[in-house]
Design an enzyme around this catalytic site. Sequence first.
Site, short mmCIF file in Angstrom:
data_model
loop_
_atom_site.label_atom_id
_atom_site.label_comp_id
_atom_site.label_asym_id
_atom_site.label_seq_id
_atom_site.Cartn_x
_atom_site.Cartn_y
_atom_site.Cartn_z
CG HIS A 1 -1.69 1.24 1.43
ND1 HIS A 1 -3.02 1.35 1.11
CD2 HIS A 1 -1.33 2.47 1.92
CE1 HIS A 1 -3.45 2.57 1.38
NE2 HIS A 1 -2.44 3.26 1.88
CD GLU A 2 1.63 3.51 3.77
OE1 GLU A 2 1.70 4.55 3.08
OE2 GLU A 2 0.71 3.30 4.58
CG HIS B 1 0.29 6.01 -0.88
ND1 HIS B 1 -0.95 6.22 -1.44
CD2 HIS B 1 0.06 5.70 0.43
CE1 HIS B 1 -1.90 6.05 -0.51
NE2 HIS B 1 -1.30 5.74 0.63
CD GLU C 1 -4.65 6.86 1.71
OE1 GLU C 1 -4.34 5.69 2.03
OE2 GLU C 1 -3.89 7.83 1.87
CG HIS D 1 -7.28 6.51 5.19
ND1 HIS D 1 -6.96 7.75 5.68
CD2 HIS D 1 -6.11 5.89 4.89
CE1 HIS D 1 -5.64 7.87 5.69
NE2 HIS D 1 -5.10 6.77 5.22
#
Length: 513
Positions: free
Chosen positions: A322-323, A326, A347, A411
């Site tokens: 996920h990070e 980004h 997100e 989110h």
Amino acid sequence: MRHQTAIGAAALTAGLAVAMSVPAMGATARTAPAKPNPRALAAVSADTFVAAAPATFKKAPKDKIFRTNITSGLRGLQYVEYQRTYDGLPVFGGDFVVTTDADGGVQSTSVNQTTQLNVGTKATISVAQAAKTSRARVAKVTKSTTPRLTVLAEGSGKLAYETVVSGYQKRAETKLHVFVDARTGKVVKTFDEVRDAADDRSFYHGTVDLSTAATSMTDSTRPGHQCGGQGGSAYTGTDSAWGNGSGTDLETACVDTLYAVQKEWDMLKAWLGRNGTNGNGRGFPARVGLNQVNAFWNGSYTNFGHNQANNKQATSIDVVGHENGHAVFTNTPGGDSGGNEKGGMNESAGDIFGALTEHYVNEPANLDPPDYLVGEEVDLVGQGPIRNMYNPSAKGDPNCYSSSIPNTEVHKAAGPQNHWFYLLAEGSNPTNGNPTSPTCNNSTVTGVGIQKAGQIFMGGLSRKVTGWTHARARVATIQAAKSLYSKSPTECNAVKAAWSAINVPAQSGEPAC
């Protein structure tokens, strides 16, 4: 900063020189010219198209257009990115993308602006006033840039000072871009680069084999990727055996992080045709040991904390994916700025890249098996997963798009696009053991598989512009499906059905399947 190439006769001539092959003196008639490089073809073709069709790109007399980047994708597709200046000032939101095929043919365009710019460029408030107003937006300021005059591409344009203010909001790190109207002194736009979420021995994956340097947690085969503590340096040791398998050991957290990052890098290449995290063969460093129940990407590196019980680090595949996702989003056209609706889609993009990486790794049930839940292994706050992609409402997030989404916390606003991706990948009633998924229009959607869904999603992101919305993403992913699967209407129709199923309706001018 990305390299800029001005669009004009000189640039086009230089591009043609790259694309053409001239036989050496004395060569025989049998010598075949070298096949032009797709990137060089894309540059020439896109530059020529941009110069010939200024109205398509809302070019004003005071505009100068610059090519900033070319990213290669599947099937030889090239995504050519452009920015502009207006009367010598940078334009925020003046970006656009031209997509070309392997032969240099222009396939589609994505343009952020809706009209030509026509605005005065003389400020009436001072740089010092803009700096003071911008710094006031951050609770604890550690540094800030000198305010820079910028034109916001909103309507016919708005003159503003842009300042980047770094520091902390409460305990959370921030790198806030603040735009102050250069005539009224009021803040007219902000966006934060920090995006949060939530024989080597890992905690989540057992014993794994990392690709690292002999005595440093640095990945020499995937440039830019390394892992260490909060100081920013990679961990070092006397050999390349890392971690003890404990949920509280930070070297182990780096094993989990690098393992996930390496698998995500491989997935991006093998499944999506992308060269590295940034699209041009590089990744970004990671840090562990953040003293927060959190993890984030700040525009330069990823940073991972721990769960609320403080017995696990937040470094499972889907959280790291996920990070790092980004970072992918930031390094596609249009970046990660441009409004709250886009923030929710950012997100969601992180969740999608996490799910793609889990499915690519395909671990057994006793480790971290692939699914469409987010953070279930970390159990961040003692309530299991933090998001559910096949039924976002199970975690209190919206399943369907509505006019309230642009004002929803980012989110939670990830829900509709997460739901769209699941429907595109698996359908509403999967037969492969995945859960059923409710649709917002009571339709039945047939999925195309997660790999194809990922390719289409990546094709859409590669057409992204600053003002990214669900409506624009619908058009871009339809274009992507048509480019990637030109001989089959199935994928294109599935994209349309999945968007309609979350209440993003057909858009004016979208391609037919």
